[in-house]
Write a protein that holds these residues in place. Structure first.
Motif: not given
Length: 671
Positions: A244-248, A521-536, A538-543
């Protein structure tokens, strides 16, 4: 004067009359003629006469009254305009007398749209323009357009690129907030304060094309008693670009870098993708690391992801690495001063890739290698020449390393549902399963006798067995290759999904791409997702389902723009090669002729063999996609000789003439 009772009766009568009418909603479909149709939401199709078509635009959503004419055909009478999607388009500025119009470049739409006097400044006839609809014609049949941008004339250098970007509405300008964020990142020092592993002591190396600047992977590998320890380090823009940042948001809208001929539109600003996050040699960079243990037989036995920092030692080219490994030319002779440690790493990576390729050949699916064609442009932004390059061992080394990384990401998301985006492929189109099984029954009845059914083709293991048998062709069955060509044309296209769906085309249970976050973008999104898994976390809140659909649509839009631009430039290029002789491969067969892809330049054209109004009698087999004329049968993937006979640059069409072997031999002697 009518009393209340009479008024109520009239109102009820009106209501009854309306109720008796067939009122429906649908979408306008235009034609190259003056008439059109409304495709009703219930599946019916109603005719729109020319007068009514003047009041609507292609793809308008309308409400209509449906009637039946004397020929028992449905006709539509316009009642309401519900919405109009044709808001922006490109076209050509034209005139008739003292009036000026835009001829829209819109499929099946030939009507000129009026440009009012106040919007004509700075324009000349035949200018290519981008415009919007400023006045919809629904009320009186009179549309008006406002010209947003003059793109240029057809002969201007680079017009093809500008026109393709505008036609497919590719986002290519950053909003100020995104540009400000990029500037802040570019001028801020990278800080490693999140427990990132320090891998700067390991000799990572990147292998890529000579002119690549957005380098998003580097590799380290070492042999051990159990096989190999492989570490892929993937550039990590998600370190400073959060959801949700401007660049994202800008990257999400673009979905990927679009590699248009002559000038790419990067997903992230070039200063970030080419510098800040690119794995430039001798620069410390943030990465998402995947460390894997690959067994001696090629199986992935362990993997783990982590945030890390690396310092790549070299950026080597595919060709230089392949030449060195094949003993053709050393890396030092090619200008690369590498240590013995790096040379050994490359040999080790080659050994891993060969074992892993054999493992996939046995357990998954392996596609045939096809050459790449690079269209080299001149100063006028036209194609100067075409470089044909065969895939080499260095390409396969990197491919195998990236595949295992994405497989591990897919398995991680299977264990953590709802976090990532899978790259999926569900095999056959549902409506073609019976056609497929019928062809298999005719050509390979032994497979049917062994128990293969139509429902089996929707199962990953059965799909793998079938395609492996046809591709490897262990018994040299002459029917395998033609059958494979037909079945491959019955497959679905790949797609993105938040749900765990196998990738039939590659033969993987789960596949999620993470290896190109600078470009996809789907690779970038998956980086964000993996980091959330590593940090325990919750998943990104998007539809997520809507996100996957939006990304797929934007990816398709980018591919269409690339294809459109290539066809335009290819047509110009082939117009300079009329009457040249080529060998090609049949890529399409229909009732009138064949589509041929030229082997030397990779450009496609069409050879008309049986015109509709001609005297040539042809037999077209729609099931097997073969065309027989005067005893000669044309089939998919067969080789033919063709002459380039005619090019229509405006329609981006290239016409070939098929010649026999004797004529080809004679022509090749003096052409």
């Amino acid at each position: 004067m009518l009393n209340n009772s009479a008024l109520q009766q009239l109102a009820q009568l009106k209501t009854n009359l309306v109720a008796q009418k067939d009122i429906a909603q649908g979408t306008v479909r235009s034609t190259t003629k003056r008439f059109g149709f409304v495709i009703l939401d219930d599946g019916r199709e109603a005719f729109l006469d020319p007068d009514q078509m003047l009041r609507v635009l292609p793809d308008d959503r309308v409400e209509v009254e449906v009637t039946t004419n004397s020929k028992n055909q449905l006709e539509a009478k316009l009642d309401k305009l519900l919405s109009s999607s044709l808001t922006e388009f490109v076209g050509r500025y034209v005139n008739k007398g003292n009036n000026f119009f835009v001829e829209p470049d819109v499929f099946n739409f030939t009507r000129w749209l009026f440009v009012p006097p106040q919007d004509r400044k700075g324009l000349n006839v035949d200018d290519l323009v981008r415009c919007t609809v400023s006045r919809h014609p629904f009320s009186d049949g009179k549309a008006q357009v406002k010209i947003i941008t003059r793109l240029g004339k057809a002969e201007e250098p680079g017009i093809e690129h500008r026109y393709a970007v505008a036609k497919f509405r590719l986002p290519n300008e950053l909003i100020p907030a995104a540009q400000n964020q990029a500037s802040g990142i570019n001028w801020s020092p990278l800080v490693f304060d999140n427990g990132e592993l320090d891998l700067t002591h390991l000799p990572f190396v990147t292998i890529d094309a000579e002119n690549t600047r957005d380098m998003d992977d580097a590799i380290y590998i070492a042999a051990n008693e159990n096989g190999w320890e492989l570490i892929t380090a993937i550039a990590d823009p998600s370190k400073q670009i959060d959801i949700d940042s401007p660049l994202e948001l800008a990257a999400r809208a673009r979905a990927s870098t679009v590699y248009l001929l002559g000038q790419s539109i990067t997903m992230l600003p070039a200063e970030l993708s080419h510098d800040t996050y690119s794995l430039i040699p001798e620069k410390k960079r943030p990465v998402l690391m995947c460390k894997m243990q690959i067994a001696n037989n090629g199986e992935i036995t362990h993997y783990e992801f982590a945030e890390a920092q690396i310092r790549s030692q070299h950026k080597l080219s595919y060709q230089a690495v392949a030449d060195d490994l094949n003993g053709v030319k050393t890396l030092s002779a090619a200008g690369f001063n590498v240590s013995d440690e790096i040379k050994y790493l490359l040999v080790t990576l080659k050994d891993f890739a060969q074992v892993r390729a054999n493992y996939r050949l046995q357990h998954t699916l392996v596609m045939d290698d096809k050459p790449d064609y690079f269209f080299i442009l001149n100063d006028q932004k036209k194609i100067d020449h075409v470089d044909k390059r065969e895939r080499n061992i260095a390409h396969r080394m990197i491919e195998e390393a990236m595949l295992v990384t994405n497989i591990c990401a897919g398995e991680l998301f299977v264990k953590n549902p709802g976090y990532g985006i899978f790259s999926t492929h569900i095999g056959f189109r549902t409506e073609r399963l019976n056609d497929a099984i019928n062809l298999i029954t005719e050509d390979r009845p032994d497979l049917i006798e062994a128990g293969l059914t139509a429902s089996d083709l929707a199962k990953l293991d059965k799909f793998q067995q079938l395609f492996k048998e046809l591709r490897t062709n262990p018994n040299n069955n002459p029917k395998n290759a033609p059958l494979l060509s037909l079945l491959q044309r019955m497959l679905q296209a790949g797609s993105l999904s938040i749900e765990h769906i196998p990738h039939f085309g590659l033969g993987f249970n789960a596949y999620a791409m993470v290896t190109s976050p600078i470009r996809r973008y789907n690779d970038f999104y998956n980086h964000l997702a993996i980091k959330r898994i590593l940090r325990d976390e919750p998943a990104i809140e998007l539809e997520s389902a809507a996100l996957a659909t939006q990304l797929q649509e934007q990816l398709n839009q980018g591919r269409q723009a690339c294809r459109y631009l290539e066809l335009w430039l290819q047509s110009q290029f082939m117009a300079q090669h009329i009457d040249t002789l080529h060998t090609g491969t049949i890529a399409l067969v229909n009732s009138n002729g064949i589509g041929v892809r030229l082997d030397d330049v990779g450009i496609e054209g069409y050879a008309m063999l049986a015109p509709r109004d001609g005297e040539v009698k042809a037999q077209f087999d729609s099931r097997r996609l073969s065309l027989t004329i005067e005893g000669r049968t044309y089939r998919l993937d067969a080789k033919v000789h063709v002459l380039v006979k005619e090019v229509d640059i405006a329609k981006r069409k290239i016409a070939f003439e098929v010649v026999n072997q004797e004529t080809a031999d004679r022509l090749s002697a003096w052409l």
